[in-house]
Design a protein around this motif. Structure first.
Motif, PDB file in Angstrom:
ATOM      1  N   LEU A 180     -13.094  38.160   0.839  1.00 44.32           N
ATOM      2  CA  LEU A 180     -12.628  39.410   1.441  1.00 44.32           C
ATOM      3  C   LEU A 180     -13.742  40.060   2.256  1.00 44.32           C
ATOM      4  N   ALA A 181     -14.943  40.033   1.713  1.00 39.03           N
ATOM      5  CA  ALA A 181     -16.062  40.632   2.440  1.00 39.03           C
ATOM      6  C   ALA A 181     -16.294  39.917   3.764  1.00 39.03           C
ATOM      7  N   ALA A 182     -16.062  38.606   3.766  1.00 39.83           N
ATOM      8  CA  ALA A 182     -16.250  37.839   4.995  1.00 39.83           C
ATOM      9  C   ALA A 182     -15.187  38.171   6.039  1.00 39.83           C
ATOM     10  N   CYS A 183     -14.065  38.735   5.611  1.00 43.04           N
ATOM     11  CA  CYS A 183     -13.023  39.130   6.566  1.00 43.04           C
ATOM     12  C   CYS A 183     -13.449  40.335   7.401  1.00 43.04           C
ATOM     13  N   VAL A 184     -14.253  41.198   6.815  1.00 46.44           N
ATOM     14  CA  VAL A 184     -14.536  42.485   7.442  1.00 46.44           C
ATOM     15  C   VAL A 184     -15.148  42.337   8.834  1.00 46.44           C
ATOM     16  N   PRO A 185     -16.229  41.557   9.013  1.00 48.68           N
ATOM     17  CA  PRO A 185     -16.789  41.456  10.376  1.00 48.68           C
ATOM     18  C   PRO A 185     -15.822  40.811  11.354  1.00 48.68           C
ATOM     19  N   VAL A 186     -14.994  39.879  10.877  1.00 52.36           N
ATOM     20  CA  VAL A 186     -14.012  39.239  11.756  1.00 52.36           C
ATOM     21  C   VAL A 186     -13.019  40.272  12.263  1.00 52.36           C
ATOM     22  N   LEU A 187     -12.534  41.107  11.347  1.00 51.83           N
ATOM     23  CA  LEU A 187     -11.568  42.140  11.732  1.00 51.83           C
ATOM     24  C   LEU A 187     -12.205  43.180  12.653  1.00 51.83           C
ATOM     25  N   ARG A 188     -13.407  43.594  12.306  1.00 50.92           N
ATOM     26  CA  ARG A 188     -14.058  44.618  13.120  1.00 50.92           C
ATOM     27  C   ARG A 188     -14.296  44.120  14.544  1.00 50.92           C
ATOM     28  N   GLN A 189     -14.718  42.877  14.674  1.00 51.33           N
ATOM     29  CA  GLN A 189     -14.956  42.338  16.000  1.00 51.33           C
ATOM     30  C   GLN A 189     -13.656  42.288  16.812  1.00 51.33           C
TER      31      GLN A 189
END
Length: 590
Positions: free
Chosen positions: A109-118
């Motif tokens: 889940l934590a790895a999703c965050v930068p993908v979504l933000r970008q």
């Protein structure tokens, strides 16, 4: 002094929002789920291959007319955030609340965050907000409340809310809001209000500055569809069509056709409504899910099963990740009497959205109706394919070999319930509460098992849990009526009135036999007469009733294929046969 209006997501932006999440490079084992669009927020779902689910809430900060979406609520850990405390609009609340514990690895889940933000930073500017249709008096939300009451088939509540809104209506209301108000009033049959507000909306739109269609008017694509609808409501249908066509030309893309289609339908011009939506769906590009939903809804309200099936098939092909459209497709298959395909569609929907409300209930209903159809064929001497027995045998085998098969476990527990083995049914149903906490039918069956075991207080508690989970399920109110009959016949009658409202609503999974039986049951309760317990598994009807009212009820009961709390008695109608010698003067009802 009234506060400035809060910008909200502009109508017709569903496709732009959906595109924000297309093709995301999510961590291994995670998949994009559903996207839900509210007025000022977006809910985005991530699913794991193992069935875990996490939901992010994305808020819409204002940056001129464009927005850059920002991650607002990372994940529902360790439990869902209560929607009311988060200020989530009603159309997103249930979706967010159903997330439950994430059940997804925290590192993933934590790895999703930068993908979504970008992605949000790259494409957020393509999504636009507006203040058109949002007035300083903040009447948008009350209008939506009226619309939600109408969608819930609660016309009395919708009328009350509309009257309250009209009592505080400001004189300087935004024209687009007046047009929305006119449409809502027309849906409630308030022709006087609809006409008056539509006339004022039309005058207000063409008194705006800049003038309609001016390139400097950034909001015209939002105002124009409502103006077109208002023109139809005042009898200027051709002007309405021209206004929407001009909007398309000026915006360089299709404007939202739904307000105009609604106005055509309300004015009795259903053919024009269908042609408008059909043209949009057949046009270039992929129409938003909301346009498909509008066309499907129109077909459903017109009892056009062929059109409903055609457009749901097109909708799921265009938007394969949209659970609402898959649900609509299952309903269309059922209404086309394609029972096996409907069962497959609802099973697939449950697998991809296990927390979605009422899918198990629909499965039970469709499977039960299949049994009813085959039984009617047998009674009439027509050949039946035997699909009911085959599917039921498959379910029993699945349940025996896979404890994690929720569909099979649920339907098998229901089978035990209909056998009259209520204690055993409770043992099988109770573990499902944690597995499918949003499935009101689990609580219904637990509650009714307690009722038939002579525990009305426990029954009432579980029926109320079912009502809290899914108050729009007609059978919640039927079973509530069963409990209330032990002590309050007027309240029991009121519960049945709500059942009939919901069962008759367009789009519901309708069982005409049962609804007619419930109407007769309601008539008895209104007379202060307690109907016999035809719905209790194992209950038998006397062959020679002495009371005239009961005699009429007996004839109805034997001819109506009664269903306990609406969940398809016929699914299990052959499981329990009492030898004639034990009941010489009775016959089995279920």
């Amino acid at each position: 002094m009234p506060s400035a209006p809060t910008p909200v997501l502009a109508p017709g932006q569903e496709a732009a929002v959906d595109a924000l999440f297309d093709g995301l490079a999510l961590p291994a084992g995670l998949l994009r789920g559903d996207v839900r669009v509210g007025r000022a927020r977006v809910a985005f779902e991530v699913r794991s291959l193992a069935g875990g689910r996490a939901v992010w809430l994305v808020r819409l900060p204002v940056d001129g007319s464009a927005v850059h979406l920002d991650l607002a609520l990372p994940c529902q850990l360790p439990a869902p955030t209560p929607p009311d405390s988060a200020g989530i609009e009603p159309e997103l609340a249930a979706f967010v609340a159903s997330a439950g514990p994430c059940q997804i690895d925290a590192d993933a889940l934590a790895a999703c965050v930068p993908v979504l933000r970008q992605r949000l930073a790259e494409r957020g500017g393509q999504v636009h907000t507006t203040t058109a249709g949002v007035d300083a008096a903040n009447l948008g939300e009350p209008l939506r409340a009226v619309d939600l009451a109408l969608r819930a088939a609660d016309r009395a509540e919708a009328r009350r809310l509309l009257d309250a809104l009209l009592a505080r209506l400001p004189d300087d209301l935004a024209p687009a809001v007046r047009a929305d108000l006119a449409l809502v009033a027309a849906r409630l049959g308030r022709a006087d209000v609809a006409r008056a507000q539509a006339e004022r909306a039309v005058r207000g739109v063409w008194a705006r500055a800049p003038r309609p269609g001016d390139p400097a008017d950034r909001q015209w694509s939002v105002v124009a569809p409502r103006a077109a609808a208002a023109l139809v409501l005042v009898g200027r249908a051709d002007d309405g069509r021209r206004t929407l066509a001009d909007c398309d030309r000026i915006a360089g893309q299709p404007c939202d056709p739904r307000p105009l289609a609604d106005a055509f339908e309300l004015a009795g011009a259903v053919t024009l409504a269908a042609a408008l939506l059909d043209g949009r769906l057949a046009g270039p590009g992929v129409a938003a899910p909301s346009v498909y939903q509008a066309r499907i809804g129109l077909a459903t309200r017109q009892a056009d099963a062929v059109g409903e099936l055609k457009w749901t098939e097109a909708a799921v092909a265009a938007h394969p990740a949209d659970a609402d459209l898959h649900d609509a497709h299952g309903m269309a298959l059922f209404r086309s009497s394609r029972h096996l395909e409907a069962i497959a569609a609802f099973e697939a929907l449950h697998r991809r959205s296990p927390q979605r409300k009422d899918v198990l209930g629909k499965l039970a209903g469709v499977l039960g109706d299949l049994g009813r159809v085959e039984d009617e064929a047998a009674r009439a001497g027509r050949p039946a394919p035997g699909d009911w027995a085959r599917v039921r045998a498959q379910l029993a085998d699945r349940a025996a070999h896979d404890p994690a098969d929720t569909v099979a476990q649920f339907l098998t527990a229901v089978s035990v319930f209909y056998d009259g083995r209520f204690d055993e049914a409770l043992r099988q149903l109770e573990p499902l509460q944690a597995r499918v906490p949003n499935e009101g039918r689990v609580f219904i069956y637990i509650g009714m098992a307690h009722l038939w075991l002579g525990r009305p207080q426990q029954a009432a508690a579980f029926i109320e849990r079912a009502a809290a989970v899914n108050p729009l399920d007609p059978d919640v109110h039927y079973c509530r009526s069963q409990v209330l009959r032990t002590h309050d016949l007027p309240a029991a009658a009121k519960a049945l009135e709500r059942y009939v409202e919901l069962a008759d609503a367009p789009g519901s999974l309708q069982f005409p036999h049962k609804t007619e039986r419930v109407r007769q049951e309601l008539a008895l309760l209104r007379q202060g007469v307690l109907p016999p317990l035809w719905d209790r598994p194992g209950h038998y009807a006397p062959t020679a009733p002495t009371d005239g009212v009961q005699r009429g009820w007996l004839a109805l009961g034997l001819g109506s294929f009664a269903a306990s709390c609406g969940l398809a008695v016929w699914l299990y109608r052959r499981r329990r046969r009492v030898p004639a010698s034990t009941e010489p003067n009775s016959r089995e009802l279920i």
